[in-house]
Scaffold this active site. Sequence first.
Site, PDB file in Angstrom:
ATOM      1  N   THR A 174      75.514  -4.245  49.081  1.00 16.23           N
ATOM      2  CA  THR A 174      75.992  -4.644  50.402  1.00 16.23           C
ATOM      3  C   THR A 174      77.508  -4.587  50.485  1.00 16.23           C
ATOM      4  OG1 THR A 174      74.080  -6.108  50.539  1.00 16.23           O
ATOM      5  CG2 THR A 174      75.832  -6.453  52.157  1.00 16.23           C
TER       6      THR A 174
ATOM      7  N   TYR B 161      70.248  -5.425  37.367  1.00 15.36           N
ATOM      8  CA  TYR B 161      70.055  -5.216  38.802  1.00 15.36           C
ATOM      9  C   TYR B 161      68.888  -4.263  38.989  1.00 15.36           C
ATOM     10  CZ  TYR B 161      71.563  -4.512  43.701  1.00 15.36           C
ATOM     11  OH  TYR B 161      71.642  -4.460  45.071  1.00 15.36           O
TER      12      TYR B 161
ATOM     13  N   LYS C 157      68.561  -9.632  39.057  1.00 15.51           N
ATOM     14  CA  LYS C 157      68.388  -9.626  40.503  1.00 15.51           C
ATOM     15  C   LYS C 157      67.332  -8.576  40.800  1.00 15.51           C
ATOM     16  CE  LYS C 157      70.396  -8.457  44.968  1.00 15.51           C
ATOM     17  NZ  LYS C 157      71.552  -7.930  45.734  1.00 15.51           N
TER      18      LYS C 157
ATOM     19  N   ILE D 181      69.988 -13.617  45.572  1.00 13.53           N
ATOM     20  CA  ILE D 181      71.265 -12.915  45.790  1.00 13.53           C
ATOM     21  C   ILE D 181      70.958 -11.917  46.896  1.00 13.53           C
ATOM     22  CG2 ILE D 181      73.129 -11.549  44.778  1.00 13.53           C
ATOM     23  CD1 ILE D 181      72.105 -12.443  41.998  1.00 13.53           C
TER      24      ILE D 181
END
Length: 319
Positions: free
Chosen positions: A54, A145, A175, A218
């Site tokens: 993001t 991730y 995440k 997150i």
Amino acid sequence: MPDPVKTPPLFGGVNAAALTAMKQDLSPDVDRMAAHCRWLLGNGCNGLGVLGTTGEANSFGLHERKEILEGLVARGIPAAALMPGTGCASLSDTVELTRHARDAGCRGALLLPPFYYKGVPDDGLFAYFSEVAQRTGGGIALYLYNFPQQSALPFSLALIERLLRAFPGTVRGVKDSSGDYANMQAMVRAFAADDFEVYSGSDEFLQRILSEGGAGCITAAGNANSHWGGIVYARRTGPEADAAQAVLNATRKAATSVPLIAGLREIIARSTGDANWRTIRPPHLPLDREAADKVWAGFEAAGALPLPGLRPIRARAAE
């Protein structure tokens, strides 16, 4: 015999995957980004994932990424609250950024796998992360991730187990942005004894993952819905938590009804009256008017507007 005391998660709770503010020339605007980070930390966020998907991390160069992190810390954003994305296709860049995050005072870093090459086996990913862990030299927790839609390289349970055994206390969590709740659940259950921190990458799973023993979330939509995420994290169950989770679900649906990063920029731009929040680096583009109105209407229908505690810039300037 009583259960062993679990180690508290370093980033337990709600972590917004923070947007990166930019100037009209597309350079980072750290002043505006720091102001946004302060608002997030004051409105439901326990921590911040900066320079992730993001935050358009892979649209920034190595030196820009360092300058952004240094600039946030210099402007009073606590380094301990920041989990910067440091995973790159280049091994040396990943190590350099992870060391830089550690030296800036960050407690953890979020690492994508080396995403350019596809079809990499677990042995190759294990070799890569082994080199990162060894060359970084410790002093910072590594979070994996898992975002196979973007990286095309998922983290299997077998790979995570190998990394945990090889680097106990260093490989600290994940995440999971796969959108597959069963996968998140399996991670929590498989590695509960290792104090492995599982964070959902989607707001819609926050209440459920917490009930499983997960660490929190997150999330991208946290840029605009963290107030309700904070309620879910604090209350966990009951009518207030359920109502807040419903807002998270509705705002997540609205945010993903348009290109996600541009949509969240639109929400912040309209909420603050600051059109510069719409500035985005190519290949991403700002929303057209129809899409902009659509995402705004979705947040309105969810009961999320005006964003709690976020006042228009003109109102603040008049004080």
